[in-house]
Design a protein around this motif. Structure first.
Motif, PDB file in Angstrom:
ATOM      1  N   LEU A   1       9.813  -1.193  -3.791  1.00  0.00           N
ATOM      2  CA  LEU A   1      10.375  -2.192  -2.617  1.00  0.00           C
ATOM      3  C   LEU A   1       9.294  -2.134  -1.573  1.00  0.00           C
ATOM      4  CD1 LEU A   1      13.734  -0.240  -2.506  1.00  0.00           C
ATOM      5  CD2 LEU A   1      13.276  -2.577  -3.529  1.00  0.00           C
ATOM      6  N   PRO A   2       9.367  -3.461  -1.066  1.00  0.00           N
ATOM      7  CA  PRO A   2       8.455  -3.887   0.148  1.00  0.00           C
ATOM      8  C   PRO A   2       8.574  -2.644   1.212  1.00  0.00           C
ATOM      9  CG  PRO A   2       9.952  -5.685  -0.356  1.00  0.00           C
ATOM     10  CD  PRO A   2      10.520  -4.513  -1.277  1.00  0.00           C
ATOM     11  N   GLY A   3       7.279  -2.060   1.557  1.00  0.00           N
ATOM     12  CA  GLY A   3       7.246  -1.126   2.415  1.00  0.00           C
ATOM     13  C   GLY A   3       7.266   0.345   1.835  1.00  0.00           C
ATOM     14  N   SER A   4       7.340   0.308   0.569  1.00  0.00           N
ATOM     15  CA  SER A   4       7.447   1.590   0.054  1.00  0.00           C
ATOM     16  C   SER A   4       6.154   2.479  -0.151  1.00  0.00           C
ATOM     17  CB  SER A   4       8.072   1.563  -1.438  1.00  0.00           C
ATOM     18  OG  SER A   4       7.307   0.854  -2.429  1.00  0.00           O
ATOM     19  N   GLY A   5       4.919   1.768   0.180  1.00  0.00           N
ATOM     20  CA  GLY A   5       3.631   2.455   0.103  1.00  0.00           C
ATOM     21  C   GLY A   5       2.768   1.902  -0.974  1.00  0.00           C
TER      22      GLY A   5
ATOM     23  N   SER B   1      -0.120 -10.838  -4.993  1.00  0.00           N
ATOM     24  CA  SER B   1       0.451 -12.076  -4.542  1.00  0.00           C
ATOM     25  C   SER B   1       0.275 -12.080  -3.198  1.00  0.00           C
ATOM     26  CB  SER B   1       1.843 -12.155  -5.081  1.00  0.00           C
ATOM     27  OG  SER B   1       2.497 -13.085  -4.563  1.00  0.00           O
ATOM     28  N   LYS B   2       0.101 -13.495  -2.446  1.00  0.00           N
ATOM     29  CA  LYS B   2       0.217 -13.769  -1.098  1.00  0.00           C
ATOM     30  C   LYS B   2       1.528 -14.066  -0.478  1.00  0.00           C
ATOM     31  CE  LYS B   2      -3.999 -12.643  -0.896  1.00  0.00           C
ATOM     32  NZ  LYS B   2      -4.579 -11.342  -0.398  1.00  0.00           N
ATOM     33  N   PHE B   3       2.729 -14.285  -1.580  1.00  0.00           N
ATOM     34  CA  PHE B   3       3.924 -14.766  -1.082  1.00  0.00           C
ATOM     35  C   PHE B   3       4.812 -13.508  -0.748  1.00  0.00           C
ATOM     36  CE2 PHE B   3       2.090 -18.103  -3.843  1.00  0.00           C
ATOM     37  CZ  PHE B   3       2.541 -19.093  -3.125  1.00  0.00           C
TER      38      PHE B   3
ATOM     39  N   GLN C   1       8.935  -0.562   7.784  1.00  0.00           N
ATOM     40  CA  GLN C   1       7.748  -0.295   7.121  1.00  0.00           C
ATOM     41  C   GLN C   1       7.140  -1.627   6.596  1.00  0.00           C
ATOM     42  OE1 GLN C   1       7.187   3.138   8.352  1.00  0.00           O
ATOM     43  NE2 GLN C   1       5.986   3.232   6.506  1.00  0.00           N
ATOM     44  N   SER C   2       7.968  -2.598   6.092  1.00  0.00           N
ATOM     45  CA  SER C   2       7.479  -3.644   5.413  1.00  0.00           C
ATOM     46  C   SER C   2       6.828  -4.663   6.414  1.00  0.00           C
ATOM     47  CB  SER C   2       8.679  -4.350   4.638  1.00  0.00           C
ATOM     48  OG  SER C   2       8.251  -5.651   4.099  1.00  0.00           O
ATOM     49  N   GLN C   3       5.608  -5.359   5.865  1.00  0.00           N
ATOM     50  CA  GLN C   3       5.057  -6.151   6.644  1.00  0.00           C
ATOM     51  C   GLN C   3       5.604  -7.577   6.727  1.00  0.00           C
ATOM     52  OE1 GLN C   3       1.439  -7.934   5.117  1.00  0.00           O
ATOM     53  NE2 GLN C   3       2.002  -6.960   3.057  1.00  0.00           N
ATOM     54  N   TRP C   4       6.763  -7.667   5.684  1.00  0.00           N
ATOM     55  CA  TRP C   4       7.400  -9.173   5.684  1.00  0.00           C
ATOM     56  C   TRP C   4       8.742  -9.024   6.627  1.00  0.00           C
ATOM     57  CZ3 TRP C   4       4.236 -12.141   3.256  1.00  0.00           C
ATOM     58  CH2 TRP C   4       3.222 -11.651   2.430  1.00  0.00           C
TER      59      TRP C   4
END
Length: 388
Positions: free
Chosen positions: A36-40, A60-62, A139-142
Protein backbone atom coordinates in the motif's frame (compact mmCIF):
# COMPACT_ATOMS: atom_id res chain seq x y z
CA UNK A 1 22.48 -1.46 4.02
CA UNK A 2 22.35 0.44 7.33
CA UNK A 3 20.73 -0.96 10.46
CA UNK A 4 18.08 1.80 10.28
CA UNK A 5 16.76 0.35 7.03
CA UNK A 6 16.52 -3.15 8.52
CA UNK A 7 14.46 -1.85 11.43
CA UNK A 8 12.08 -0.02 9.11
CA UNK A 9 11.46 -2.48 6.26
CA UNK A 10 12.35 -5.82 7.83
CA UNK A 11 14.99 -8.47 7.35
CA UNK A 12 15.47 -9.80 3.79
CA UNK A 13 18.08 -12.32 2.55
CA UNK A 14 18.81 -10.21 -0.54
CA UNK A 15 19.88 -7.36 1.75
CA UNK A 16 21.46 -9.13 4.71
CA UNK A 17 22.67 -12.60 3.67
CA UNK A 18 26.14 -12.41 2.09
CA UNK A 19 25.74 -15.62 0.08
CA UNK A 20 22.46 -14.42 -1.36
CA UNK A 21 23.87 -10.99 -2.18
CA UNK A 22 26.79 -12.46 -4.11
CA UNK A 23 24.46 -14.87 -5.93
CA UNK A 24 22.02 -12.15 -6.97
CA UNK A 25 24.89 -10.08 -8.33
CA UNK A 26 25.46 -12.82 -10.92
CA UNK A 27 21.80 -13.78 -11.35
CA UNK A 28 19.08 -12.14 -13.44
CA UNK A 29 16.40 -11.05 -11.03
CA UNK A 30 13.25 -8.94 -11.28
CA UNK A 31 12.17 -7.48 -7.93
CA UNK A 32 8.49 -6.56 -7.90
CA UNK A 33 7.82 -4.30 -4.91
CA UNK A 34 4.25 -4.58 -3.67
CA UNK A 35 2.35 -2.80 -0.93
CA UNK A 36 0.00 0.00 0.00
CA UNK A 37 1.10 3.63 -0.49
CA UNK A 38 3.26 4.71 2.43
CA UNK A 39 4.12 1.18 3.54
CA UNK A 40 7.85 1.59 2.92
CA UNK A 41 8.34 0.45 -0.70
CA UNK A 42 10.47 3.46 -1.58
CA UNK A 43 12.77 2.80 1.39
CA UNK A 44 13.00 -0.86 0.35
CA UNK A 45 13.77 0.18 -3.23
CA UNK A 46 16.53 2.52 -2.06
CA UNK A 47 18.02 -0.21 0.11
CA UNK A 48 18.15 -2.55 -2.90
CA UNK A 49 19.79 0.18 -4.97
CA UNK A 50 22.42 0.72 -2.26
CA UNK A 51 23.17 -2.99 -2.12
CA UNK A 52 23.21 -3.43 -5.92
CA UNK A 53 24.49 -0.11 -7.38
CA UNK A 54 24.31 -1.40 -10.97
CA UNK A 55 20.60 -2.25 -10.63
CA UNK A 56 17.88 -0.61 -12.72
CA UNK A 57 14.90 0.97 -10.94
CA UNK A 58 11.58 1.48 -12.70
CA UNK A 59 8.77 3.35 -10.96
CA UNK A 60 5.44 4.82 -12.03
CA UNK A 61 5.09 8.59 -11.70
CA UNK A 62 1.30 8.43 -11.49
CA UNK A 63 -0.60 8.52 -8.17
CA UNK A 64 -2.00 5.16 -7.06
CA UNK A 65 -5.64 4.29 -7.60
CA UNK A 66 -7.97 1.78 -5.94
CA UNK A 67 -8.72 -0.17 -9.12
CA UNK A 68 -5.59 -0.47 -11.23
CA UNK A 69 -7.26 -2.88 -13.62
CA UNK A 70 -9.48 -0.07 -14.90
CA UNK A 71 -6.70 2.45 -15.49
CA UNK A 72 -5.33 3.39 -18.88
CA UNK A 73 -2.29 1.40 -20.01
CA UNK A 74 -0.41 4.71 -20.40
CA UNK A 75 0.04 4.59 -16.63
CA UNK A 76 2.76 1.97 -17.05
CA UNK A 77 4.08 2.87 -20.50
CA UNK A 78 7.24 4.51 -19.16
CA UNK A 79 7.82 1.70 -16.66
CA UNK A 80 7.47 -0.96 -19.36
CA UNK A 81 9.78 0.96 -21.65
CA UNK A 82 12.42 0.97 -18.91
CA UNK A 83 11.88 -2.75 -18.31
CA UNK A 84 12.34 -3.60 -21.98
CA UNK A 85 15.57 -1.61 -22.02
CA UNK A 86 16.79 -3.37 -18.87
CA UNK A 87 16.04 -6.80 -20.31
CA UNK A 88 17.79 -5.87 -23.55
CA UNK A 89 20.86 -4.63 -21.68
CA UNK A 90 20.74 -7.77 -19.50
CA UNK A 91 20.75 -5.88 -16.22
CA UNK A 92 21.34 -8.36 -13.42
CA UNK A 93 18.92 -6.67 -11.03
CA UNK A 94 15.78 -4.81 -12.07
CA UNK A 95 13.41 -3.28 -9.51
CA UNK A 96 9.82 -2.26 -10.26
CA UNK A 97 8.45 0.06 -7.59
CA UNK A 98 4.66 0.46 -7.51
CA UNK A 99 1.68 -0.74 -5.47
CA UNK A 100 1.06 -3.78 -7.71
CA UNK A 101 -2.35 -4.47 -6.20
CA UNK A 102 -3.99 -5.74 -9.40
CA UNK A 103 -3.48 -9.31 -10.60
CA UNK A 104 -3.53 -8.12 -14.21
CA UNK A 105 -0.44 -5.98 -13.71
CA UNK A 106 1.41 -8.70 -11.80
CA UNK A 107 0.58 -11.17 -14.57
CA UNK A 108 2.11 -8.80 -17.10
CA UNK A 109 5.33 -8.37 -15.13
CA UNK A 110 5.83 -12.06 -14.38
CA UNK A 111 5.20 -12.91 -18.04
CA UNK A 112 7.82 -10.38 -19.12
CA UNK A 113 10.30 -11.85 -16.65
CA UNK A 114 9.78 -15.41 -17.88
CA UNK A 115 10.03 -14.35 -21.52
CA UNK A 116 13.43 -12.81 -20.72
CA UNK A 117 14.64 -15.60 -18.42
CA UNK A 118 14.56 -13.60 -15.17
CA UNK A 119 13.73 -14.96 -11.71
CA UNK A 120 10.81 -13.09 -10.12
CA UNK A 121 10.83 -11.99 -6.47
CA UNK A 122 7.60 -10.35 -5.24
CA UNK A 123 8.50 -8.55 -2.01
CA UNK A 124 6.66 -6.25 0.39
CA UNK A 125 7.99 -4.06 3.21
CA UNK A 126 7.57 -5.60 6.66
CA UNK A 127 6.89 -2.29 8.39
CA UNK A 128 4.65 -2.36 11.46
CA UNK A 129 2.20 0.08 9.84
CA UNK A 130 1.98 -1.58 6.41
CA UNK A 131 -1.73 -2.40 6.90
CA UNK A 132 -2.67 0.51 9.18
CA UNK A 133 -4.61 2.84 6.89
CA UNK A 134 -4.72 5.69 9.42
CA UNK A 135 -0.93 5.59 9.76
CA UNK A 136 -0.49 5.14 6.00
CA UNK A 137 -2.56 8.25 5.34
CA UNK A 138 0.14 10.26 7.13
CA UNK A 139 3.03 8.37 5.50
CA UNK A 140 2.07 8.39 1.81
CA UNK A 141 3.45 11.12 -0.43
CA UNK A 142 0.18 11.06 -2.36
CA UNK A 143 -1.94 12.47 0.55
CA UNK A 144 -4.53 9.73 0.23
CA UNK A 145 -7.49 9.52 2.60
CA UNK A 146 -8.15 6.64 4.98
CA UNK A 147 -11.18 5.71 2.88
CA UNK A 148 -9.11 5.53 -0.31
CA UNK A 149 -6.48 3.38 1.41
CA UNK A 150 -9.11 1.05 2.86
CA UNK A 151 -10.45 0.55 -0.66
CA UNK A 152 -6.96 -0.38 -1.88
CA UNK A 153 -6.39 -2.63 1.11
CA UNK A 154 -9.09 -5.00 -0.05
CA UNK A 155 -7.03 -5.79 -3.15
CA UNK A 156 -3.71 -5.90 -1.35
CA UNK A 157 -4.84 -8.33 1.32
CA UNK A 158 -5.43 -10.99 -1.32
CA UNK A 159 -2.33 -13.03 -0.39
CA UNK A 160 -0.33 -13.99 -3.46
CA UNK A 161 0.12 -17.74 -3.49
CA UNK A 162 2.10 -18.91 -6.54
CA UNK A 163 1.48 -21.90 -8.75
CA UNK A 164 4.35 -23.50 -6.85
CA UNK A 165 7.33 -22.65 -4.66
CA UNK A 166 10.79 -23.90 -5.47
CA UNK A 167 14.48 -23.33 -6.07
CA UNK A 168 15.01 -21.63 -9.45
CA UNK A 169 18.29 -22.15 -11.24
CA UNK A 170 20.37 -19.14 -12.17
CA UNK A 171 20.82 -18.69 -15.90
CA UNK A 172 24.39 -20.03 -15.95
CA UNK A 173 23.52 -23.04 -13.79
CA UNK A 174 20.52 -23.77 -16.01
CA UNK A 175 22.73 -23.69 -19.09
CA UNK A 176 25.21 -26.08 -17.46
CA UNK A 177 22.40 -28.40 -16.37
CA UNK A 178 20.93 -28.48 -19.87
CA UNK A 179 24.39 -29.25 -21.25
CA UNK A 180 24.75 -32.15 -18.80
CA UNK A 181 21.35 -33.48 -19.90
CA UNK A 182 22.32 -33.19 -23.56
CA UNK A 183 25.60 -35.01 -22.97
CA UNK A 184 23.79 -37.69 -20.96
CA UNK A 185 21.32 -38.40 -23.74
CA UNK A 186 24.04 -38.33 -26.37
CA UNK A 187 26.10 -40.86 -24.42
CA UNK A 188 23.09 -43.14 -23.98
CA UNK A 189 22.20 -42.93 -27.66
CA UNK A 190 25.65 -44.29 -28.52
CA UNK A 191 25.37 -47.28 -26.17
CA UNK A 192 24.08 -50.46 -27.80
CA UNK A 193 23.10 -52.02 -24.47
CA UNK A 194 20.93 -49.01 -23.65
CA UNK A 195 19.23 -48.73 -27.05
CA UNK A 196 18.48 -52.45 -27.22
CA UNK A 197 16.70 -52.32 -23.86
CA UNK A 198 15.13 -48.84 -24.06
CA UNK A 199 13.65 -48.79 -27.57
CA UNK A 200 11.40 -51.74 -26.78
CA UNK A 201 9.79 -49.70 -23.97
CA UNK A 202 8.79 -46.58 -25.93
CA UNK A 203 6.38 -45.60 -28.67
CA UNK A 204 8.28 -44.50 -31.76
CA UNK A 205 5.99 -43.74 -34.71
CA UNK A 206 8.60 -42.41 -37.11
CA UNK A 207 9.97 -44.57 -39.91
CA UNK A 208 13.38 -43.11 -39.15
CA UNK A 209 15.85 -44.76 -36.79
CA UNK A 210 15.08 -44.10 -33.12
CA UNK A 211 16.48 -40.74 -32.01
CA UNK A 212 16.69 -40.21 -28.25
CA UNK A 213 17.08 -36.41 -28.45
CA UNK A 214 14.11 -36.10 -30.78
CA UNK A 215 12.01 -38.34 -28.56
CA UNK A 216 12.69 -36.07 -25.55
CA UNK A 217 12.25 -32.78 -27.38
CA UNK A 218 9.70 -31.45 -24.86
CA UNK A 219 11.88 -29.42 -22.46
CA UNK A 220 10.94 -27.00 -19.65
CA UNK A 221 11.58 -23.32 -20.18
CA UNK A 222 12.39 -22.71 -16.51
CA UNK A 223 14.67 -25.15 -14.69
CA UNK A 224 13.80 -25.51 -11.03
CA UNK A 225 13.30 -27.89 -8.13
CA UNK A 226 9.76 -27.66 -6.80
CA UNK A 227 9.22 -27.67 -3.04
CA UNK A 228 5.46 -27.15 -2.74
CA UNK A 229 2.82 -27.28 -5.48
CA UNK A 230 0.07 -24.78 -4.55
CA UNK A 231 -2.07 -24.19 -7.67
CA UNK A 232 -2.61 -20.57 -6.55
CA UNK A 233 -3.93 -21.67 -3.15
CA UNK A 234 -6.23 -24.48 -4.28
CA UNK A 235 -4.10 -27.29 -2.82
CA UNK A 236 -4.92 -28.24 0.80
CA UNK A 237 -2.53 -26.84 3.46
CA UNK A 238 -0.59 -24.81 0.88
CA UNK A 239 -1.63 -21.53 2.53
CA UNK A 240 -0.09 -22.68 5.80
CA UNK A 241 3.11 -23.47 3.91
CA UNK A 242 3.10 -20.14 2.04
CA UNK A 243 2.60 -18.15 5.24
CA UNK A 244 5.01 -20.20 7.37
CA UNK A 245 8.00 -18.53 9.00
CA UNK A 246 10.49 -20.79 7.23
CA UNK A 247 9.15 -19.75 3.82
CA UNK A 248 9.02 -16.09 4.81
CA UNK A 249 12.59 -16.18 6.13
CA UNK A 250 13.97 -18.02 3.09
CA UNK A 251 12.01 -16.39 0.27
CA UNK A 252 14.59 -14.79 -2.09
CA UNK A 253 17.49 -16.64 -0.40
CA UNK A 254 20.23 -18.29 -2.44
CA UNK A 255 20.84 -22.04 -2.17
CA UNK A 256 23.34 -24.34 -3.85
CA UNK A 257 21.69 -27.65 -4.74
CA UNK A 258 23.58 -30.91 -5.16
CA UNK A 259 22.60 -33.00 -8.20
CA UNK A 260 23.70 -36.56 -7.40
CA UNK A 261 22.17 -38.51 -10.29
CA UNK A 262 20.70 -38.25 -13.78
CA UNK A 263 17.93 -40.61 -14.82
CA UNK A 264 15.82 -41.49 -17.83
CA UNK A 265 12.61 -43.48 -18.25
CA UNK A 266 10.28 -43.93 -21.24
CA UNK A 267 8.47 -40.84 -19.92
CA UNK A 268 10.98 -38.39 -18.48
CA UNK A 269 14.57 -37.22 -18.10
CA UNK A 270 15.51 -35.75 -14.75
CA UNK A 271 18.16 -34.92 -12.20
CA UNK A 272 18.02 -36.17 -8.62
CA UNK A 273 18.66 -33.48 -5.99
CA UNK A 274 20.05 -34.43 -2.57
CA UNK A 275 18.81 -31.93 0.01
CA UNK A 276 20.88 -30.81 2.98
CA UNK A 277 19.43 -30.11 6.42
CA UNK A 278 18.70 -26.43 5.69
CA UNK A 279 17.01 -27.25 2.40
CA UNK A 280 14.92 -29.98 4.04
CA UNK A 281 13.28 -27.28 6.17
CA UNK A 282 11.55 -26.04 3.01
CA UNK A 283 10.47 -29.53 1.95
CA UNK A 284 6.88 -30.12 3.18
CA UNK A 285 6.37 -33.18 5.34
CA UNK A 286 3.07 -33.84 3.57
CA UNK A 287 4.67 -33.61 0.12
CA UNK A 288 2.31 -35.43 -2.22
CA UNK A 289 3.91 -38.41 -3.90
CA UNK A 290 6.52 -39.25 -1.25
CA UNK A 291 4.76 -42.61 -1.11
CA UNK A 292 5.76 -43.35 -4.69
CA UNK A 293 2.67 -41.75 -6.17
CA UNK A 294 0.29 -44.67 -5.71
CA UNK A 295 -1.22 -43.53 -2.42
CA UNK A 296 -1.19 -47.11 -1.11
CA UNK A 297 2.34 -48.26 -0.40
CA UNK A 298 4.56 -46.05 1.71
CA UNK A 299 7.98 -45.71 0.12
CA UNK A 300 10.71 -46.53 2.60
CA UNK A 301 12.94 -43.77 1.33
CA UNK A 302 14.80 -40.89 2.98
CA UNK A 303 12.90 -37.66 3.52
CA UNK A 304 12.96 -35.45 0.43
CA UNK A 305 13.76 -38.27 -1.99
CA UNK A 306 11.41 -36.81 -4.57
CA UNK A 307 13.53 -33.63 -4.94
CA UNK A 308 14.45 -33.33 -8.61
CA UNK A 309 14.85 -31.12 -11.66
CA UNK A 310 12.81 -31.99 -14.75
CA UNK A 311 15.04 -31.87 -17.84
CA UNK A 312 12.79 -33.29 -20.58
CA UNK A 313 9.57 -35.21 -21.17
CA UNK A 314 8.27 -37.56 -23.82
CA UNK A 315 5.28 -36.48 -25.93
CA UNK A 316 2.02 -36.14 -23.99
CA UNK A 317 3.79 -36.62 -20.64
CA UNK A 318 3.35 -33.97 -17.93
CA UNK A 319 6.41 -32.76 -16.06
CA UNK A 320 4.94 -33.85 -12.70
CA UNK A 321 5.69 -37.44 -13.80
CA UNK A 322 9.42 -36.86 -13.34
CA UNK A 323 9.28 -36.95 -9.57
CA UNK A 324 7.16 -40.10 -9.58
CA UNK A 325 9.60 -41.79 -11.96
CA UNK A 326 12.48 -40.90 -9.64
CA UNK A 327 10.72 -42.38 -6.62
CA UNK A 328 10.00 -45.58 -8.51
CA UNK A 329 13.64 -45.97 -9.52
CA UNK A 330 14.82 -45.31 -5.97
CA UNK A 331 12.43 -47.96 -4.65
CA UNK A 332 13.83 -50.43 -7.19
CA UNK A 333 17.39 -49.56 -6.12
CA UNK A 334 16.45 -50.45 -2.54
CA UNK A 335 15.26 -53.97 -3.31
CA UNK A 336 16.37 -55.10 -6.73
CA UNK A 337 19.63 -55.84 -8.49
CA UNK A 338 20.12 -53.91 -11.74
CA UNK A 339 19.84 -55.88 -14.96
CA UNK A 340 22.66 -53.83 -16.49
CA UNK A 341 25.58 -51.99 -14.89
CA UNK A 342 27.95 -49.86 -16.91
CA UNK A 343 30.84 -47.82 -15.54
CA UNK A 344 31.08 -44.51 -17.40
CA UNK A 345 33.23 -41.42 -16.97
CA UNK A 346 30.84 -39.63 -14.58
CA UNK A 347 29.72 -42.59 -12.49
CA UNK A 348 27.83 -45.86 -12.65
CA UNK A 349 24.89 -46.33 -14.99
CA UNK A 350 22.29 -48.88 -13.88
CA UNK A 351 19.19 -50.28 -15.57
CA UNK A 352 16.14 -51.66 -13.74
CA UNK A 353 14.23 -52.91 -16.79
CA UNK A 354 11.28 -51.25 -18.53
CA UNK A 355 13.54 -48.46 -19.77
CA UNK A 356 14.46 -47.16 -16.33
CA UNK A 357 18.09 -46.05 -16.16
CA UNK A 358 19.93 -44.00 -13.54
CA UNK A 359 23.45 -42.59 -13.58
CA UNK A 360 24.69 -42.13 -10.01
CA UNK A 361 27.34 -39.46 -10.26
CA UNK A 362 30.77 -39.91 -8.71
CA UNK A 363 31.02 -36.14 -8.32
CA UNK A 364 27.79 -34.17 -7.66
CA UNK A 365 26.86 -31.28 -9.94
CA UNK A 366 26.34 -28.04 -8.01
CA UNK A 367 23.69 -25.61 -9.23
CA UNK A 368 23.03 -22.13 -7.86
CA UNK A 369 19.42 -21.21 -7.17
CA UNK A 370 17.09 -18.66 -5.60
CA UNK A 371 14.08 -19.75 -3.55
CA UNK A 372 10.96 -18.09 -4.93
CA UNK A 373 7.54 -18.77 -6.45
CA UNK A 374 6.33 -19.42 -9.98
CA UNK A 375 3.58 -16.97 -10.97
CA UNK A 376 2.06 -17.73 -14.38
CA UNK A 377 -1.32 -16.42 -15.44
CA UNK A 378 -4.10 -18.79 -14.47
CA UNK A 379 -5.15 -18.91 -18.11
CA UNK A 380 -1.68 -19.89 -19.41
CA UNK A 381 -0.95 -23.43 -20.66
CA UNK A 382 1.52 -24.19 -17.88
CA UNK A 383 1.77 -27.98 -18.09
CA UNK A 384 4.34 -27.68 -20.87
CA UNK A 385 6.81 -25.54 -19.01
CA UNK A 386 6.95 -26.58 -15.38
CA UNK A 387 7.85 -29.64 -13.37
CA UNK A 388 6.68 -30.52 -9.89
Amino acid sequence: MGAKHSKVIGNFPFLNDNGTIETIKEAHTLFVLRGLPGSGKSILGKAIKEKYPQSLACASKFPPVADEAETDCDRYAQVDEGLEWGFKEIKNVIVVDDNHLAAKRLDHLTSLARDNDYIVLIVSPKTEWRNDCEKLATQSQWKLTVEQLNSMKQSYQEYIIPYFFGWFLLRRSAQEMRKNAEDFLKQLSEMEVFLKEFVGCVEWHSEEKFNLQEYFQKKPRTLHCTTKFCNYGEVPVCRAYAESKVVEDNYSKAFTLQVVALFVTPRTVGARVLLNKNQELLWPKEQEGDDGGDGKEKADLPFGSRAHITLACAPRVKAVQTGLDLLHILKLEEGKQPTHEVDVEKGQLCCYDEGQWILNLTKPIEVKTLFSGFYPKKTEPITESVGC
